[in-house]
Structure formats: structure tokens, C-alpha cells
Design an enzyme around this catalytic site. Structure first.
Site, PDB file in Angstrom:
ATOM      1  N   TYR A  14       0.830  -1.211   0.000  1.00  0.00           N
ATOM      2  CA  TYR A  14       0.000   0.000   0.000  1.00  0.00           C
ATOM      3  C   TYR A  14       0.866   1.262   0.000  1.00  0.00           C
ATOM      4  CZ  TYR A  14      -3.439   3.494   1.486  1.00  0.00           C
ATOM      5  OH  TYR A  14      -4.227   4.626   1.571  1.00  0.00           O
ATOM      6  N   LYS A  22       1.034   4.132  -2.963  1.00  0.00           N
ATOM      7  CA  LYS A  22       0.736   5.556  -2.776  1.00  0.00           C
ATOM      8  C   LYS A  22       1.951   6.416  -3.138  1.00  0.00           C
ATOM      9  CE  LYS A  22      -3.596   5.137  -1.674  1.00  0.00           C
ATOM     10  NZ  LYS A  22      -4.631   5.475  -2.654  1.00  0.00           N
ATOM     11  N   ILE A  41      -8.237   8.771   8.061  1.00  0.00           N
ATOM     12  CA  ILE A  41      -9.609   9.306   7.955  1.00  0.00           C
ATOM     13  C   ILE A  41     -10.568   8.224   8.446  1.00  0.00           C
ATOM     14  CG2 ILE A  41     -11.312  10.369   6.407  1.00  0.00           C
ATOM     15  CD1 ILE A  41      -9.076  10.602   4.283  1.00  0.00           C
ATOM     16  N   THR A  54     -13.274   6.102   7.887  1.00  0.00           N
ATOM     17  CA  THR A  54     -14.106   5.541   6.807  1.00  0.00           C
ATOM     18  C   THR A  54     -14.087   4.025   7.022  1.00  0.00           C
ATOM     19  OG1 THR A  54     -12.205   5.214   5.339  1.00  0.00           O
ATOM     20  CG2 THR A  54     -13.342   7.325   5.129  1.00  0.00           C
TER      21      THR A  54
HETATM   22  N1  LIG Z   1      -9.278   6.251   5.286  1.00  0.00           N
HETATM   23  C1  LIG Z   1      -8.012   6.572   5.401  1.00  0.00           C
HETATM   24  O1  LIG Z   1      -7.427   6.572   6.513  1.00  0.00           O
HETATM   25  C2  LIG Z   1      -7.227   7.007   4.194  1.00  0.00           C
HETATM   26  C3  LIG Z   1      -6.058   7.750   4.381  1.00  0.00           C
HETATM   27  C4  LIG Z   1      -5.331   8.158   3.277  1.00  0.00           C
HETATM   28  C5  LIG Z   1      -5.766   7.840   2.006  1.00  0.00           C
HETATM   29  N2  LIG Z   1      -6.915   7.110   1.844  1.00  0.00           N
HETATM   30  C6  LIG Z   1      -7.324   6.775   0.474  1.00  0.00           C
HETATM   31  O2  LIG Z   1      -8.600   7.328   0.243  1.00  0.00           O
HETATM   32  C7  LIG Z   1      -9.245   6.582  -0.799  1.00  0.00           C
HETATM   33  C8  LIG Z   1     -10.665   6.274  -0.372  1.00  0.00           C
HETATM   34  O3  LIG Z   1     -10.628   5.411   0.743  1.00  0.00           O
HETATM   35  P1  LIG Z   1     -11.691   5.488   1.934  1.00  0.00           P
HETATM   36  O4  LIG Z   1     -10.951   5.891   3.143  1.00  0.00           O
HETATM   37  O5  LIG Z   1     -12.892   6.250   1.531  1.00  0.00           O
HETATM   38  O6  LIG Z   1     -11.997   3.927   2.069  1.00  0.00           O
HETATM   39  P2  LIG Z   1     -13.361   3.096   2.027  1.00  0.00           P
HETATM   40  O7  LIG Z   1     -14.356   3.691   2.954  1.00  0.00           O
HETATM   41  O8  LIG Z   1     -12.930   1.686   2.220  1.00  0.00           O
HETATM   42  O9  LIG Z   1     -13.881   3.326   0.536  1.00  0.00           O
HETATM   43  C9  LIG Z   1     -13.244   2.725  -0.552  1.00  0.00           C
HETATM   44  C10 LIG Z   1     -14.093   2.895  -1.799  1.00  0.00           C
HETATM   45  O10 LIG Z   1     -13.429   2.211  -2.867  1.00  0.00           O
HETATM   46  C11 LIG Z   1     -14.336   1.269  -3.427  1.00  0.00           C
HETATM   47  N3  LIG Z   1     -13.616   0.062  -3.864  1.00  0.00           N
HETATM   48  C12 LIG Z   1     -12.847  -0.764  -3.123  1.00  0.00           C
HETATM   49  N4  LIG Z   1     -12.419  -1.789  -3.865  1.00  0.00           N
HETATM   50  C13 LIG Z   1     -12.923  -1.598  -5.116  1.00  0.00           C
HETATM   51  C14 LIG Z   1     -12.865  -2.325  -6.325  1.00  0.00           C
HETATM   52  N5  LIG Z   1     -12.196  -3.481  -6.416  1.00  0.00           N
HETATM   53  N6  LIG Z   1     -13.518  -1.853  -7.415  1.00  0.00           N
HETATM   54  C15 LIG Z   1     -14.242  -0.695  -7.334  1.00  0.00           C
HETATM   55  N7  LIG Z   1     -14.332   0.043  -6.214  1.00  0.00           N
HETATM   56  C16 LIG Z   1     -13.691  -0.415  -5.117  1.00  0.00           C
HETATM   57  C17 LIG Z   1     -15.312   0.930  -2.308  1.00  0.00           C
HETATM   58  O11 LIG Z   1     -16.574   0.520  -2.824  1.00  0.00           O
HETATM   59  P3  LIG Z   1     -17.105  -0.994  -2.988  1.00  0.00           P
HETATM   60  O12 LIG Z   1     -16.658  -1.766  -1.793  1.00  0.00           O
HETATM   61  O13 LIG Z   1     -18.567  -0.796  -3.100  1.00  0.00           O
HETATM   62  O14 LIG Z   1     -16.508  -1.481  -4.264  1.00  0.00           O
HETATM   63  C18 LIG Z   1     -15.469   2.300  -1.649  1.00  0.00           C
HETATM   64  O15 LIG Z   1     -16.414   3.065  -2.352  1.00  0.00           O
HETATM   65  C19 LIG Z   1      -8.370   5.359  -1.041  1.00  0.00           C
HETATM   66  O16 LIG Z   1      -7.584   5.553  -2.191  1.00  0.00           O
HETATM   67  C20 LIG Z   1      -7.473   5.300   0.189  1.00  0.00           C
HETATM   68  O17 LIG Z   1      -6.250   4.676  -0.070  1.00  0.00           O
HETATM   69  C21 LIG Z   1      -7.646   6.704   2.908  1.00  0.00           C
END
Ligand SMILES: NC(=O)c1ccc[n+]([C@@H]2O[C@H](COP(=O)([O-])OP(=O)(O)OC[C@H]3O[C@@H](n4cnc5c(N)ncnc54)[C@H](OP(=O)(O)O)[C@@H]3O)[C@@H](O)[C@H]2O)c1
Length: 260
Positions: free
Chosen positions: A151, A155, A184, A186
Site C-alpha cells: 500500500y 501511494k 480518515i 471511513t
Molecule cells: N481512510 C483513510 O485513513 C485514508 C487515508 C489516506 C488515504 N486514503 C485513500 O482514500 C481513498 C478512499 O478510501 P476510503 O478511506 O474512503 O476507504 P473506504 O471507505 O474503504 O472506501 C473505498 C471505496 O473504494 C471502493 N472500492 C474498493 N475496492 C474496489 C474495487 N475493487 N472496485 C471498485 N471500487 C472499489 C469501495 O466501494 P465498494 O466496496 O462498493 O466497491 C469504496 O467506495 C483510497 O484511495 C485510500 O487509499 C484513505
């Protein structure tokens, strides 16, 4: 019909940061294509956003962790004015314990699909001299990440790739913004099995606030947008100033699960 005549495609729009970004884009007058795997969540989001903001919102169910996903999606949606490469996931474990198929899916979703969607939509944007691309990275991309090695490396790719093409595209009318937040609240930590790591003892940001910051950066064309709180800026700065052995050790401590 959109209020600004433009279409935004958001990957990972069924929840978390992607859904919050979709809300802001709808409020900004963009028609939407919402992409993820969860059909019902996508349909509900599309219906709610269309009725709340008077835009068109189309759900597209797709598993973007498959190697031909970008091609299939592009065939269905051949034009967009704003591309939000948000979908991503992580895995917290020792590298040799993670199945090869999970590793492949992680790299395909976090790196390959993001790259291929950018490649597919960019020529149209350049031709129209108008377009915006938002790539979601993480402060993880500034460091090596023991126990989340793939991961963090993915990134790092997103940060490097985004900055490079942003520079190539200077003066083209197309802007690339890379958003690199810290933790975050989520569904992310649970999916990654990282919720019990020391990293998550620290306060995490909420998705609405982070989406606002990412949206602002996208509209302004901020090439690398590292948002509040200052701990995120500290990660960015210390990654450049701290000896690598110390960085690796601190990152290991942040990601190490207690039961390991
Ligand atoms: N949360 C954190 O702490 C954090 C920190 C830094 C960066 N980020 C980044 O922010 C972005 C969003 O993450 P989030 O925190 O919102 O996580 P999340 O709540 O797990 O949401 C992830 C989203 O991606 C979709 N997804 C996952 N696998 C997929 C697949 N194979 N095909 C299509 N869609 C897929 C999920 O929908 P479905 O399951 O319905 O497919 C969901 O809508 C990511 O790139 C993550 O790396 C997150």
C-alpha cells in the site's frame, strides 16, 4: 442535466471519501458517474444526489481491481471532464502472509486502474483544453510502510506519477491534483485489518472535512495537496529530513498490530 454542462467520474463512490467528493461535485453542478462494486449503495447515492442537486447521476457497478476494468469503464463512459481516482484499499500483514491474488488486486486498483483511466481520459481533456484529475494518495506515500508495504509503495507511485504528469500538462488547460491525507474515519481501516494498530490511536480526520480539502485543491489545481492537521505536514517534511533507518522504524511501530 448538469448545471455546468460537465461530467465528473468518481471511483470508489459508494462510501467514504469518494461519496463525500461526489456530494461536493454534485453541489458544484457536475453530472456524475459513480463507480464501485456495491450496487445498492451506488444506486441510493445516485438517486439522492440527483434529487438534491438537480444533476444527472449514473451508477456504474464495476470491480476496478481487474486488469481490463479501465477499458470496460471507458467503453461505457467515453468522456469525462473531471476524473476522480479515489478507489483504493490496503492490507495490513507481513508481506509473505498476504495472498498473491490480494496483492495483485491491491496493485491493480491502487496503481494500474488509476494510471489507465488517466491515460484514457486525458487525450479528450487535452483536446478540449479543459479537464481536471484528482488522484487520491496518502501520507503513506511519503514513507516505507512495514506491514503495509504494498500500500505505501502504491501511494508513493501515485504521488510521483501525479506530480510528473501535472508538470507535463502545464499550460494545457488540464490540471492534476494529488491529495495526500493522513488517517480518515471511513471503512478503510477495517478493510485493511489495520484498526488495532498504534496509527489509529491518534485522532483521525472525518471524511467530509477531507473531501472539502481535496475538492478545494482540485478546483485550484494544487499539485500536491497535503491537508490539515499539521501532523500530515510533519510526515511529509520528516520523510525528507529524517535518516531512513529511523523512518522505517517509526513507520513499523505505527503499523504493527498488537497480536503480531
Ligand atoms: N481512510 C483513510 O485513513 C485514508 C487515508 C489516506 C488515504 N486514503 C485513500 O482514500 C481513498 C478512499 O478510501 P476510503 O478511506 O474512503 O476507504 P473506504 O471507505 O474503504 O472506501 C473505498 C471505496 O473504494 C471502493 N472500492 C474498493 N475496492 C474496489 C474495487 N475493487 N472496485 C471498485 N471500487 C472499489 C469501495 O466501494 P465498494 O466496496 O462498493 O466497491 C469504496 O467506495 C483510497 O484511495 C485510500 O487509499 C484513505
Amino acid at each position: 442535466m448538469s448545471r455546468n454542462g460537465k461530467l465528473a467520474l468518481v471511483t470508489g463512490a459508494s462510501g467514504g471519501l469518494g461519496l463525500e467528493l461526489a456530494k461536493l461535485l454534485a453541489a458544484g453542478g457536475y453530472d456524475l458517474v459513480l463507480v464501485a462494486r456495491s450496487e445498492e449503495k451506488l444506486r441510493d447515492a445516485a438517486r439522492d444526489l440527483a434529487s438534491a442537486h438537480g444533476v444527472d447521476a449514473k451508477p456504474v457497478v464495476a470491480d476496478l481491481a481487474t486488469s481490463d476494468a479501465a477499458g470496460t469503464l471507458f467503453a461505457q463512459v467515453p468522456r469525462c471532464d473531471v476524473l476522480v481516482n479515489n478507489a483504493g484499499f490496503a492490507t495490513n500483514d507481513r508481506f509473505e502472509r498476504i495472498g498473491e491474488s490480494r496483492i495483485t488486486e491491491e496493485i491493480v486498483l491502487d496503481v494500474l486502474t488509476l494510471t489507465r483511466l488517466t491515460r484514457k481520459y486525458l487525450p479528450g481533456m487535452i483536446e478540449r483544453r479543459d479537464g481536471k484529475i484528482l488522484n487520491i494518495a496518502s501520507t503513506a506515500g511519503f514513507l516505507p510502510g512495514p506491514f503495509m508495504a504494498v500500500y505505501y509503495a502504491c501511494k508513493a507511485y501515485v504521488i510521483s506519477f501525479s506530480q510528473a504528469i501535472a508538470e507535463e500538462l502545464r499550460g494545457s488547460g488540464v490540471r492534476v491534483s494529488c491529495f495526500a491525507p493522513g488517517s480518515i474515519h471511513t471503512g478503510f481501516a477495517q478493510r485493511a485489518n489495520s484498526g488495532s494498530t498504534p496509527l489509529w490511536i491518534l485522532p483521525a480526520s472525518n471524511a467530509t472535512t477531507m473531501a472539502k480539502s481535496a475538492y478545494r485543491g482540485l478546483m485550484r489545481g494544487t499539485v500536491l495537496n497535503v491537508p490539515w492537521p499539521p501532523s500530515n505536514w510533519l510526515v511529509d517534511l520528516s520523510a525528507r529530513l529524517t535518516p531512513r533507518a529511523i523512518l522505517r522504524f517509526v513507520s513499523r511501530k505505527a503499523n504493527e498490530r498488537r497480536e503480531r
